[in-house]
Scaffold this motif. Structure first.
Motif, PDB file in Angstrom:
ATOM      1  N   THR A 166     -10.802-121.611 -57.525  1.00  0.00           N
ATOM      2  CA  THR A 166      -9.863-122.668 -57.164  1.00  0.00           C
ATOM      3  C   THR A 166      -8.456-122.098 -57.154  1.00  0.00           C
ATOM      4  OG1 THR A 166     -11.269-124.397 -58.097  1.00  0.00           O
ATOM      5  CG2 THR A 166      -8.944-124.938 -57.764  1.00  0.00           C
ATOM      6  N   HIS A 167      -7.798-122.198 -56.017  1.00  0.00           N
ATOM      7  CA  HIS A 167      -6.432-121.696 -55.832  1.00  0.00           C
ATOM      8  C   HIS A 167      -5.513-122.893 -55.590  1.00  0.00           C
ATOM      9  CE1 HIS A 167      -7.948-117.550 -55.191  1.00  0.00           C
ATOM     10  NE2 HIS A 167      -8.923-118.141 -54.516  1.00  0.00           N
ATOM     11  N   TYR A 168      -4.439-122.960 -56.351  1.00  0.00           N
ATOM     12  CA  TYR A 168      -3.457-124.029 -56.161  1.00  0.00           C
ATOM     13  C   TYR A 168      -2.333-123.541 -55.247  1.00  0.00           C
ATOM     14  CZ  TYR A 168      -5.833-126.408 -59.958  1.00  0.00           C
ATOM     15  OH  TYR A 168      -6.774-127.025 -60.737  1.00  0.00           O
ATOM     16  N   LEU A 169      -1.929-124.411 -54.329  1.00  0.00           N
ATOM     17  CA  LEU A 169      -0.884-124.044 -53.373  1.00  0.00           C
ATOM     18  C   LEU A 169       0.485-124.116 -54.040  1.00  0.00           C
ATOM     19  CD1 LEU A 169      -3.371-124.707 -51.589  1.00  0.00           C
ATOM     20  CD2 LEU A 169      -1.780-125.661 -49.899  1.00  0.00           C
ATOM     21  N   THR A 170       1.281-123.067 -53.863  1.00  0.00           N
ATOM     22  CA  THR A 170       2.640-123.051 -54.394  1.00  0.00           C
ATOM     23  C   THR A 170       3.643-123.193 -53.252  1.00  0.00           C
ATOM     24  OG1 THR A 170       2.967-120.644 -54.256  1.00  0.00           O
ATOM     25  CG2 THR A 170       1.830-121.489 -56.213  1.00  0.00           C
ATOM     26  N   GLU A 171       4.885-123.394 -53.593  1.00  0.00           N
ATOM     27  CA  GLU A 171       5.925-123.640 -52.593  1.00  0.00           C
ATOM     28  C   GLU A 171       6.155-122.406 -51.714  1.00  0.00           C
ATOM     29  OE1 GLU A 171      10.595-125.111 -52.276  1.00  0.00           O
ATOM     30  OE2 GLU A 171       9.702-124.662 -54.239  1.00  0.00           O
ATOM     31  N   PRO A 172       6.110-122.560 -50.391  1.00  0.00           N
ATOM     32  CA  PRO A 172       6.411-121.425 -49.510  1.00  0.00           C
ATOM     33  C   PRO A 172       7.873-120.994 -49.627  1.00  0.00           C
ATOM     34  CG  PRO A 172       5.158-123.111 -48.338  1.00  0.00           C
ATOM     35  CD  PRO A 172       5.608-123.724 -49.640  1.00  0.00           C
ATOM     36  N   ARG A 173       8.076-119.698 -49.837  1.00  0.00           N
ATOM     37  CA  ARG A 173       9.424-119.137 -49.963  1.00  0.00           C
ATOM     38  C   ARG A 173       9.471-117.775 -49.305  1.00  0.00           C
ATOM     39  NH1 ARG A 173      10.736-120.230 -56.404  1.00  0.00           N
ATOM     40  NH2 ARG A 173      10.911-122.522 -56.288  1.00  0.00           N
ATOM     41  N   ARG A 174      10.683-117.369 -48.965  1.00  0.00           N
ATOM     42  CA  ARG A 174      10.880-116.011 -48.459  1.00  0.00           C
ATOM     43  C   ARG A 174      11.043-115.054 -49.631  1.00  0.00           C
ATOM     44  NH1 ARG A 174      15.409-117.140 -43.725  1.00  0.00           N
ATOM     45  NH2 ARG A 174      14.005-118.215 -42.264  1.00  0.00           N
ATOM     46  N   SER A 175      10.660-113.808 -49.373  1.00  0.00           N
ATOM     47  CA  SER A 175      10.854-112.770 -50.386  1.00  0.00           C
ATOM     48  C   SER A 175      11.101-111.444 -49.679  1.00  0.00           C
ATOM     49  CB  SER A 175       9.619-112.663 -51.288  1.00  0.00           C
ATOM     50  OG  SER A 175       8.498-112.210 -50.546  1.00  0.00           O
ATOM     51  N   PHE A 176      11.382-110.416 -50.463  1.00  0.00           N
ATOM     52  CA  PHE A 176      11.618-109.104 -49.874  1.00  0.00           C
ATOM     53  C   PHE A 176      10.371-108.618 -49.137  1.00  0.00           C
ATOM     54  CE2 PHE A 176      11.435-104.455 -50.118  1.00  0.00           C
ATOM     55  CZ  PHE A 176      12.609-104.130 -49.432  1.00  0.00           C
ATOM     56  N   GLY A 198      -8.722-112.502 -34.748  1.00  0.00           N
ATOM     57  CA  GLY A 198      -7.694-111.948 -35.621  1.00  0.00           C
ATOM     58  C   GLY A 198      -6.355-112.650 -35.521  1.00  0.00           C
ATOM     59  N   VAL A 199      -5.456-112.266 -36.419  1.00  0.00           N
ATOM     60  CA  VAL A 199      -4.101-112.780 -36.429  1.00  0.00           C
ATOM     61  C   VAL A 199      -3.203-111.751 -37.109  1.00  0.00           C
ATOM     62  CG1 VAL A 199      -4.254-113.954 -38.673  1.00  0.00           C
ATOM     63  CG2 VAL A 199      -2.694-114.829 -36.926  1.00  0.00           C
ATOM     64  N   SER A 200      -1.972-111.658 -36.644  1.00  0.00           N
ATOM     65  CA  SER A 200      -0.956-110.862 -37.334  1.00  0.00           C
ATOM     66  C   SER A 200      -0.125-111.830 -38.153  1.00  0.00           C
ATOM     67  CB  SER A 200      -0.077-110.102 -36.331  1.00  0.00           C
ATOM     68  OG  SER A 200       0.904-109.346 -37.014  1.00  0.00           O
ATOM     69  N   LEU A 201      -0.401-111.873 -39.447  1.00  0.00           N
ATOM     70  CA  LEU A 201       0.175-112.906 -40.299  1.00  0.00           C
ATOM     71  C   LEU A 201       1.706-112.903 -40.314  1.00  0.00           C
ATOM     72  CD1 LEU A 201      -0.894-115.177 -42.113  1.00  0.00           C
ATOM     73  CD2 LEU A 201      -0.593-113.630 -44.052  1.00  0.00           C
ATOM     74  N   ARG A 210       7.923-110.601 -47.966  1.00  0.00           N
ATOM     75  CA  ARG A 210       7.504-111.540 -46.929  1.00  0.00           C
ATOM     76  C   ARG A 210       8.753-112.191 -46.345  1.00  0.00           C
ATOM     77  NH1 ARG A 210       2.018-111.865 -47.542  1.00  0.00           N
ATOM     78  NH2 ARG A 210       1.180-111.491 -49.629  1.00  0.00           N
ATOM     79  N   TRP A 211       9.130-111.725 -45.157  1.00  0.00           N
ATOM     80  CA  TRP A 211      10.386-112.173 -44.556  1.00  0.00           C
ATOM     81  C   TRP A 211      10.286-113.565 -43.951  1.00  0.00           C
ATOM     82  CZ3 TRP A 211      10.145-112.822 -39.196  1.00  0.00           C
ATOM     83  CH2 TRP A 211       9.063-112.224 -38.553  1.00  0.00           C
ATOM     84  N   GLN A 212       9.063-114.089 -43.857  1.00  0.00           N
ATOM     85  CA  GLN A 212       8.898-115.491 -43.477  1.00  0.00           C
ATOM     86  C   GLN A 212       8.374-116.265 -44.687  1.00  0.00           C
ATOM     87  OE1 GLN A 212       8.236-117.018 -39.566  1.00  0.00           O
ATOM     88  NE2 GLN A 212       6.870-115.284 -39.157  1.00  0.00           N
TER      89      GLN A 212
END
Length: 534
Positions: free
Chosen positions: A342-352, A401-404, A354-356
């Motif tokens: 079980t994985h809980y969703l956390t708030e989407p944020r930018r980081s070094f 496929g996808v380029s995330l 992950r630029w999106q």
């Protein structure tokens, strides 16, 4: 006047009969003969059939009746039928379903007339061949699979069924979670018009569908769904073998696993890489094929009484959808999943790194956040192309496929897990529990689960659409989206990634440009993703 393809079908059948006709032989030679006949179906409709009769074997013979698939004719199974006749002594009748090619009538979409047709073909075979009335089976691919299951619900003479790439719940297949499977519907209608004649019900359904009214299609679906007749099937107690592909884009596997679990008969389930009908297509022509070999053993045991050990094997047989793994077996569908992450969703944020904006899939609940996306424009995340994507997965191990990094975060929510350093196996049906707030009453969402490498390249594991209808704009709503079941080997070091957007070319979307969807995770109801594991 005959339609051109009717004459063509008759000519092809005649040519094939010449090709398949065995040389003159002594009476005790083991072989088969093939005859092209006309059988009177429901309402005295002419059904064109190939009758493959074993020779050199004492009768009576176990009977197999095979309705053709959508858009095909009685030639579809002739290779497999001939092998079944001369190798195992089956009396086989392969017929063109009403409304298609050389048969009369209109396409009824596996309606009551199609079931009556199948029963009349059985009657004809018992009256005109040396078929054994106590040893009758039915088998088919796709449309033929559906008709076979439906017939077994009302005719207790059918002792065994082989359903390959069929369906159990018609509405759930073409209208999953109130979302039109656009490519499927358009392809089926086009093929129906090219290869046959639409019946009155189907003409009405298409007319209303073009006007945006799906209710007539939903109204006729229960009568044409084996899932609504499972009690009757269980009462008649035929031995049922179901073979299907993980990536079947016409009839996804989810409803079939539910149907399988509800059967109390002798049963067998095979799931393997591929798309609609691709795992068993070559076997229909008589070529070596795992599905048809298993089906032959199934019929041999249940119709011929052969002690071949199939009844002692685990009945659930799965081949991972990626890689080169072999069959894995289980005593029942419930045993396919050993544990659940079980994985809980956390708030989407930018980081070094992950630029999106990207959220996490965490082991602990994360609440009190929200994240908005704009609707009505597609992203790079999608479910692939009907028939082509599943076939590439099967024959070349090339996933959708996808380029995330290039999935537009203004148009999609993205959440990713920590890497599975030792790898893992997704085994079963993942479930996403999300709280969403749409800005419009009708909004479609498309939920994808990917395995992603360290470079951000993702392979689609499974997906599912969902459409919110008549929602209160601006009001949060909690939804549960069960993705299609799968067995997928996640390589060491890969992450699991959940992507949710609002357009997909395989489906009709109610999401419109200018709308918004807000994702959230309330304190009293966190958003999560449940991933079944082997």
């Amino acid at each position: 006047m005959q339609k051109p393809w009717t004459a063509l079908a008759a000519a092809l059948a005649s040519l094939l009969l010449v090709m398949l006709a065995p040389p003159l032989a002594h009476a005790d030679d083991v072989g088969s003969t093939t005859e092209y006949v006309t059988i009177s179906g429901a309402d005295d409709t002419d059904l064109k059939a190939l009758v493959i009769t074993p020779t050199g074997r004492p009768g009576p013979h176990p009977l197999l009746v095979m309705p053709s698939a959508w858009g095909t004719n009685n030639l579809l199974y002739v290779g497999a039928a001939r092998r079944l006749a001369y190798e195992s002594g089956y009396q086989v009748v392969s017929y063109t379903s009403r409304g298609f090619w050389d048969s009369g009538g209109g396409i009824e979409v596996a309606g009551p007339k199609d079931v009556t047709d199948a029963r009349k073909v059985i009657d004809w075979a018992l009256d005109n061949t040396d078929a054994d009335p106590d040893r009758i089976g039915m088998a088919g691919i796709s449309y033929g699979a559906g008709i076979s299951l439906l017939t077994s619900a009302v005719d207790d003479r059918v002792k065994a069924v082989g359903a390959m790439s069929g369906w159990s719940d018609l509405a759930a297949s073409i209208y999953p979670n109130e979302t039109v499977s656009f490519q499927t519907v358009e392809m089926l209608l086009a093929v129906g018009r090219i290869t046959g004649r639409l019946g009155d019900d189907l003409e009405h359904v298409e007319d209303e569908y073009r006007r945006g009214n799906l209710q007539p299609a939903l109204d006729i679906a229960p009568e044409r769904s084996a899932a609504t007749k499972i009690d009757l099937i269980n009462a008649n107690d035929p031995a049922v073998m179901i073979a299907h592909a993980w990536n079947d884009g016409i009839f996804p596997p989810g409803p079939l696993t539910d149907f399988y679990s509800g059967l109390s008969t002798d049963k067998r389930l095979m799931l393997t890489p591929g798309d609609h009908a691709t795992p068993e297509a070559f076997g229909a022509f008589g070529l070596p094929n795992e599905t048809w070999e298993s089906l032959t053993r199934w019929f041999d045991h249940h119709l011929r009484g052969v002690d071949n050990g199939i009844d002692a094997e685990d009945p659930v047989r799965l081949k991972p959808n990626n890689g080169s793994g072999g069959w894995v077996t289980y005593p029942d569908w419930e045993s396919v999943t050993a544990t659940t992450d079980t994985h809980y969703l956390t708030e989407p944020r930018r980081s070094f790194e992950r630029w999106q904006s990207t959220g996490g899939l965490s082991g602990d609940p994360a609440t009190g956040w929200d994240y908005d996306i704009r609707t009505g424009v597609d992203t790079l995340a999608n479910s692939g192309t009907l028939l082509a994507s599943g076939a590439l997965q099967q024959f070349a191990d090339i996933p959708t496929g996808v380029s995330l990094p290039f999935v537009n975060r203004y148009r999609a929510g993205v959440w990713t897990s920590e890497p599975y350093e030792d790898g893992a196996t997704v085994s079963g049906a993942p479930l996403a529990h999300l709280t969403v707030t749409p800005s419009r009453a009708d909004t479609s969402l498309f939920v994808y689960l990917y395995a992603v490498d360290r470079y951000g390249t993702g392979a689609l594991i499974t997906h599912k659409p969902v459409t919110l209808r008549d929602a209160a704009p601006g009001e949060p709503v909690a939804i549960d989206v069960e993705l299609d079941p799968v067995v997928w080997d996640v390589p060491a070091g890969h992450e699991l990634t959940l992507v949710v957007d609002t357009k997909d070319p395989r489906y009709t979307s109610e999401s419109r440009i200018g709308g918004e969807v807000e994702f959230g995770s309330p304190e009293d109801d966190p958003s999560w993703l449940s991933v079944p594991m082997a």
